[in-house]
Design an enzyme around this catalytic site. Sequence first.
Site, PDB file in Angstrom:
ATOM      1  N   LYS A   1       9.784  -4.386 -18.713  1.00 35.67           N
ATOM      2  CA  LYS A   1      10.476  -4.724 -20.127  1.00 35.67           C
ATOM      3  C   LYS A   1      10.219  -3.778 -21.245  1.00 35.67           C
ATOM      4  CE  LYS A   1       9.657  -8.054 -23.733  1.00 35.67           C
ATOM      5  NZ  LYS A   1       8.832  -9.218 -24.147  1.00 35.67           N
TER       6      LYS A   1
ATOM      7  N   SER B   1       0.534  -2.421  -3.834  1.00 35.08           N
ATOM      8  CA  SER B   1       0.352  -3.513  -3.261  1.00 35.08           C
ATOM      9  C   SER B   1      -1.010  -3.454  -2.497  1.00 35.08           C
ATOM     10  CB  SER B   1       1.645  -3.883  -2.446  1.00 35.08           C
ATOM     11  OG  SER B   1       1.113  -4.875  -1.712  1.00 35.08           O
TER      12      SER B   1
ATOM     13  N   VAL C   1      -9.002   2.786   1.958  1.00 35.57           N
ATOM     14  CA  VAL C   1      -9.114   4.337   1.902  1.00 35.57           C
ATOM     15  C   VAL C   1     -10.158   4.654   1.433  1.00 35.57           C
ATOM     16  CG1 VAL C   1      -7.756   6.195   0.297  1.00 35.57           C
ATOM     17  CG2 VAL C   1      -6.550   4.299   0.952  1.00 35.57           C
TER      18      VAL C   1
HETATM   19  N1  LIG Z   1      -8.966   1.984  -2.226  1.00 35.12           N
HETATM   20  C1  LIG Z   1      -8.545   1.254  -1.353  1.00 35.12           C
HETATM   21  O1  LIG Z   1      -9.277   1.335  -0.236  1.00 35.12           O
HETATM   22  C2  LIG Z   1      -7.371   0.299  -1.378  1.00 35.12           C
HETATM   23  C3  LIG Z   1      -6.989  -0.522  -0.404  1.00 35.12           C
HETATM   24  C4  LIG Z   1      -5.809  -1.323  -0.654  1.00 35.12           C
HETATM   25  C5  LIG Z   1      -5.149  -1.362  -1.712  1.00 35.12           C
HETATM   26  N2  LIG Z   1      -5.659  -0.680  -2.833  1.00 35.12           N
HETATM   27  C6  LIG Z   1      -4.895  -0.733  -4.115  1.00 35.12           C
HETATM   28  O2  LIG Z   1      -4.899   0.648  -4.767  1.00 35.12           O
HETATM   29  C7  LIG Z   1      -4.838   0.703  -6.112  1.00 35.12           C
HETATM   30  C8  LIG Z   1      -5.811   1.439  -6.408  1.00 35.12           C
HETATM   31  O3  LIG Z   1      -7.117   1.519  -5.717  1.00 35.12           O
HETATM   32  P1  LIG Z   1      -8.358   2.096  -6.446  1.00 35.12           P
HETATM   33  O4  LIG Z   1      -9.328   2.157  -5.289  1.00 35.12           O
HETATM   34  O5  LIG Z   1      -8.235   3.217  -7.133  1.00 35.12           O
HETATM   35  O6  LIG Z   1      -8.862   1.011  -7.218  1.00 35.12           O
HETATM   36  P2  LIG Z   1      -9.757   0.887  -8.522  1.00 35.12           P
HETATM   37  O7  LIG Z   1     -10.483   2.038  -8.630  1.00 35.12           O
HETATM   38  O8  LIG Z   1     -10.342  -0.392  -8.706  1.00 35.12           O
HETATM   39  O9  LIG Z   1      -8.934   1.251  -9.692  1.00 35.12           O
HETATM   40  C9  LIG Z   1      -8.080   0.218 -10.275  1.00 35.12           C
HETATM   41  C10 LIG Z   1      -7.359   0.740 -11.512  1.00 35.12           C
HETATM   42  O10 LIG Z   1      -6.936  -0.315 -12.291  1.00 35.12           O
HETATM   43  C11 LIG Z   1      -6.982  -0.099 -13.681  1.00 35.12           C
HETATM   44  N3  LIG Z   1      -6.980  -1.395 -14.476  1.00 35.12           N
HETATM   45  C12 LIG Z   1      -7.828  -2.172 -14.347  1.00 35.12           C
HETATM   46  N4  LIG Z   1      -7.407  -3.248 -15.156  1.00 35.12           N
HETATM   47  C13 LIG Z   1      -6.362  -2.798 -15.956  1.00 35.12           C
HETATM   48  C14 LIG Z   1      -5.830  -3.375 -16.873  1.00 35.12           C
HETATM   49  N5  LIG Z   1      -5.939  -4.427 -17.519  1.00 35.12           N
HETATM   50  N6  LIG Z   1      -4.737  -2.615 -17.295  1.00 35.12           N
HETATM   51  C15 LIG Z   1      -4.311  -1.238 -16.803  1.00 35.12           C
HETATM   52  N7  LIG Z   1      -5.010  -0.817 -15.831  1.00 35.12           N
HETATM   53  C16 LIG Z   1      -5.992  -1.539 -15.488  1.00 35.12           C
HETATM   54  C17 LIG Z   1      -8.471   0.717 -13.859  1.00 35.12           C
HETATM   55  O11 LIG Z   1      -8.396   1.336 -14.879  1.00 35.12           O
HETATM   56  P3  LIG Z   1      -9.534   2.543 -15.444  1.00 35.12           P
HETATM   57  O12 LIG Z   1      -9.055   3.910 -14.951  1.00 35.12           O
HETATM   58  O13 LIG Z   1      -9.558   2.137 -16.731  1.00 35.12           O
HETATM   59  O14 LIG Z   1     -10.973   1.738 -14.662  1.00 35.12           O
HETATM   60  C18 LIG Z   1      -8.570   1.669 -12.599  1.00 35.12           C
HETATM   61  O15 LIG Z   1      -8.078   2.718 -12.692  1.00 35.12           O
HETATM   62  C19 LIG Z   1      -5.155  -0.963  -6.568  1.00 35.12           C
HETATM   63  O16 LIG Z   1      -3.902  -1.432  -6.905  1.00 35.12           O
HETATM   64  C20 LIG Z   1      -5.646  -1.371  -5.029  1.00 35.12           C
HETATM   65  O17 LIG Z   1      -5.587  -2.830  -5.058  1.00 35.12           O
HETATM   66  C21 LIG Z   1      -6.568   0.310  -2.481  1.00 35.12           C
END
Ligand SMILES: NC(=O)c1ccc[n+]([C@@H]2O[C@H](COP(=O)([O-])OP(=O)(O)OC[C@H]3O[C@@H](n4cnc5c(N)ncnc54)[C@H](OP(=O)(O)O)[C@@H]3O)[C@@H](O)[C@H]2O)c1
Length: 210
Positions: free
Chosen positions: A97, A109, A154
């Site tokens: 938006k 996802s 991951v």
């Molecule tokens: N890692 C895996 O194995 C895995 C597997 C399946 C799916 N995923 C998906 O991949 C994506 C990244 O994974 P990740 O491991 O990097 O996750 P993560 O470390 O938990 O990072 C999540 C991110 O979301 C941001 N966030 C949280 N609340 C927010 C808000 N209100 N507004 C804007 N940003 C916000 C955080 O910001 P900050 O930088 O401020 O902390 C953080 O950088 C996620 O969507 C997760 O569901 C990951």
Amino acid sequence: MRNTRVVVIGGSHLGRHLSESLTARGADVITASPRHGEHIDLADESSIKRFAEAAGEIDHVVSTAAMPANGPLDDLDAEGIRRAFDAKVVGPLLLAKHLRVTRSFTFFSGVAAWRPQRHRTVMATTNGAVKFLVEALAVELAPVRVNAVAPGIVDSGVWPADFLSTTADRNLTRNVGRPEDIAQAVLYAVTNPYVTGTVLHVDGGGRLAG
Ligand SMILES: NC(=O)c1ccc[n+]([C@@H]2O[C@H](COP(=O)([O-])OP(=O)(O)OC[C@H]3O[C@@H](n4cnc5c(N)ncnc54)[C@H](OP(=O)(O)O)[C@@H]3O)[C@@H](O)[C@H]2O)c1
């Protein structure tokens, strides 16, 4: 990616790696999140609006944001569930938006939607909703493209070694993902001009494994 402005939402783990990877390819990357880089909170429309006004025109947006609400249903509350939807569903709609984006959105996802597990109901639902969100937004925002990447597990530095090795054994590819595998998929979604409304599964076949 030179002369290309990319906003990456989320500055921890995959978001940080992605920002570094896009920067290395010459993109002008703006990292934004509650705790890293520019301030944005996907649960707060006014912060999205402020960010959008300051950012101006952007080529691509990638959002890695997640606020998972895991646990047995008895332990979940409405506020936590809403935060999970804010990160993956409501926030992306508000980004669409408010931000002036000329080329593409890529949202995150996850395999949890395709392999629901006990005590991961909200995670499965929010990640599943992203599939329909990108299809609908691709139509709504055309010709701006809208896609999602759905990672499996991951090795982003947070999972215990025994969990990673069990997951690798179960995955069809017999490995777990590396942050660069996810960055490669995001790069594909961002740069391929003929891809929209698509979920790229980068999960080692984990969603199909027995
Ligand atoms: N890692 C895996 O194995 C895995 C597997 C399946 C799916 N995923 C998906 O991949 C994506 C990244 O994974 P990740 O491991 O990097 O996750 P993560 O470390 O938990 O990072 C999540 C991110 O979301 C941001 N966030 C949280 N609340 C927010 C808000 N209100 N507004 C804007 N940003 C916000 C955080 O910001 P900050 O930088 O401020 O902390 C953080 O950088 C996620 O969507 C997760 O569901 C990951």
